[in-house]
Design a protein around this motif. Sequence first.
Motif, PDB file in Angstrom:
ATOM      1  N   HIS A  33      68.816  78.802  42.638  1.00 44.39           N
ATOM      2  CA  HIS A  33      68.395  80.176  42.944  1.00 44.39           C
ATOM      3  C   HIS A  33      67.407  80.195  44.106  1.00 44.39           C
ATOM      4  CE1 HIS A  33      70.145  82.459  39.506  1.00 44.39           C
ATOM      5  NE2 HIS A  33      70.398  81.218  39.201  1.00 44.39           N
ATOM      6  N   LEU A  40      60.655  76.803  39.941  1.00 47.68           N
ATOM      7  CA  LEU A  40      61.148  77.730  38.916  1.00 47.68           C
ATOM      8  C   LEU A  40      60.472  77.443  37.585  1.00 47.68           C
ATOM      9  CD1 LEU A  40      64.972  77.764  39.677  1.00 47.68           C
ATOM     10  CD2 LEU A  40      63.366  79.655  39.981  1.00 47.68           C
ATOM     11  N   THR A  41      60.368  76.147  37.258  1.00 45.85           N
ATOM     12  CA  THR A  41      59.723  75.770  35.998  1.00 45.85           C
ATOM     13  C   THR A  41      58.254  76.188  36.010  1.00 45.85           C
ATOM     14  OG1 THR A  41      61.231  73.909  35.794  1.00 45.85           O
ATOM     15  CG2 THR A  41      59.251  73.834  34.442  1.00 45.85           C
ATOM     16  N   ARG A  44      57.919  79.845  35.384  1.00 49.54           N
ATOM     17  CA  ARG A  44      58.183  80.155  33.973  1.00 49.54           C
ATOM     18  C   ARG A  44      56.929  79.985  33.134  1.00 49.54           C
ATOM     19  NH1 ARG A  44      63.148  81.615  31.483  1.00 49.54           N
ATOM     20  NH2 ARG A  44      64.314  82.109  33.337  1.00 49.54           N
ATOM     21  N   CYS A 115      64.554  76.624  32.085  1.00 54.29           N
ATOM     22  CA  CYS A 115      65.079  77.791  31.362  1.00 54.29           C
ATOM     23  C   CYS A 115      64.215  78.199  30.173  1.00 54.29           C
ATOM     24  CB  CYS A 115      66.508  77.527  30.875  1.00 54.29           C
ATOM     25  SG  CYS A 115      67.658  77.133  32.199  1.00 54.29           S
ATOM     26  N   ARG A 117      61.872  79.993  27.661  1.00 46.03           N
ATOM     27  CA  ARG A 117      61.659  81.437  27.527  1.00 46.03           C
ATOM     28  C   ARG A 117      60.217  81.767  27.163  1.00 46.03           C
ATOM     29  NH1 ARG A 117      66.799  83.723  24.139  1.00 46.03           N
ATOM     30  NH2 ARG A 117      68.401  82.443  25.149  1.00 46.03           N
ATOM     31  N   ALA A 225      72.169  75.193  33.810  1.00 45.38           N
ATOM     32  CA  ALA A 225      70.881  75.857  34.078  1.00 45.38           C
ATOM     33  C   ALA A 225      71.081  76.979  35.092  1.00 45.38           C
ATOM     34  CB  ALA A 225      69.858  74.845  34.597  1.00 45.38           C
ATOM     35  N   GLU A 226      71.879  76.714  36.108  1.00 44.70           N
ATOM     36  CA  GLU A 226      72.162  77.718  37.146  1.00 44.70           C
ATOM     37  C   GLU A 226      72.805  78.953  36.496  1.00 44.70           C
ATOM     38  OE1 GLU A 226      74.630  76.056  40.264  1.00 44.70           O
ATOM     39  OE2 GLU A 226      73.121  76.828  41.666  1.00 44.70           O
ATOM     40  N   LEU A 229      70.227  80.878  34.231  1.00 46.53           N
ATOM     41  CA  LEU A 229      69.230  81.640  34.973  1.00 46.53           C
ATOM     42  C   LEU A 229      69.861  82.851  35.657  1.00 46.53           C
ATOM     43  CD1 LEU A 229      67.139  78.675  36.395  1.00 46.53           C
ATOM     44  CD2 LEU A 229      66.490  80.257  34.562  1.00 46.53           C
ATOM     45  N   GLN A 230      71.086  82.687  36.093  1.00 44.03           N
ATOM     46  CA  GLN A 230      71.805  83.774  36.748  1.00 44.03           C
ATOM     47  C   GLN A 230      72.067  84.908  35.736  1.00 44.03           C
ATOM     48  OE1 GLN A 230      74.914  82.243  39.083  1.00 44.03           O
ATOM     49  NE2 GLN A 230      75.918  84.209  39.387  1.00 44.03           N
ATOM     50  N   GLU A 232      70.278  85.674  33.278  1.00 39.43           N
ATOM     51  CA  GLU A 232      69.042  86.413  33.021  1.00 39.43           C
ATOM     52  C   GLU A 232      68.725  87.385  34.145  1.00 39.43           C
ATOM     53  OE1 GLU A 232      65.629  84.008  32.294  1.00 39.43           O
ATOM     54  OE2 GLU A 232      66.711  82.801  30.856  1.00 39.43           O
TER      55      GLU A 232
END
Length: 233
Positions: A33, A40-41, A44, A115, A117, A225-226, A229-230, A232
Motif C-alpha cells: 500500500h 504500516l505496522t 497500527r 494487520c 487490529r 496481508a495486502e 489491508l485492502q 479494510e
Amino acid sequence: MSDTDAGLWCVVPAAGRGSRFGGAIPKQYLTLHAKPLLLLTLERLAVHPRVSGLMVAIAADDHRWPGISTCLGKPVATTNGGAQRSDSVLAGLRALREQVGDSQFVLVHDAARPCVRTDDISRLIELGVPAGGALLAAPMHDTLKRAGSDNRVVVTEPRDARWRALTPQLFRYGELVAALEAARSAGVAITDEAMAMERAGNRPLLVEGSGDNIKVTTPPDFALAEFLLQKEG
Ligand code: CTP
Ligand code: MG
C-alpha cells in the motif's frame, strides 16, 4: 497514573533478515500500500490511544530505516537489534530503561504483523493488565499431526486447548527484562516473550485475537496481508 490508564511503550523487533521470505530486501521493507511494511505496522501501533511511544530494534547495518522520530505524533526511537528475535526485544527494552519503570507495562509487537487490529490491542490491555501479563493468541483450527523423521504421522495431537501465540504481548517491564535475561544466561532459545515469562514461573493470559493478525513470513503471507489491508480500505 495507574496501570489501567497509563500510556504504554511498545518495543518493535524489526532486525530480522527474512530468510524464509527470501529476496534481496528484508520483508519489513517491502512496499505494501505504497509504504514499507514496517511503517504500516508502526502506524497500527501509534494510532492506538494507549500507546505512548515506539522503540524499534533495527539491524546494525540497516540503511533503509526512514529516520523518523515520530509517528502519528508519538515518539519513535531506534536501537540496534541482535542475532535472535529475543536479543532484539531485550535490546529494545534496555533502551527504554530511562523512560519506563520496572512495574510499568510494555507491549512487544513484531514488525512483520501489519494487520493487527486496534480493538485487539485494546482488549489485550484491558484484560492483560489486571491479569499481570498477557498475549494475543488464536485457537488452533486445523488438526495437528506430529511427524517422524520420515514425514509419516507418529500421532494426531489433541487440538483442544492449543493456541497460536501472536503479538502484541504485554508484560511488566522489570519482569520481562529479568525473564529474558535469565533465559539468555541459561542458553534457552526463546521464541516469544510469554515463553520467557513462563520459564520464570508466570502464567500469561491468552487473549483471543483475530486470526488475521498474520506474521508475514513467506511470500503468500505478504499477498494475504495486502488483501486484508485492502479490504479494510
Ligand atoms: N527479528 C528481530 N531480530 C532478529 C530476528 C527477528 O528483530 N534477530 C524480528 C523480525 O524483524 C520480525 C519479528 O522479529 O519483525 C519476527 O521474526 P520473523 O518473522 O522470524 O522474521 P525474520 O527473523 O526476519 O525471518 P526469518 O526467521 O525467516 O529469517
Ligand atoms: Mg526469525
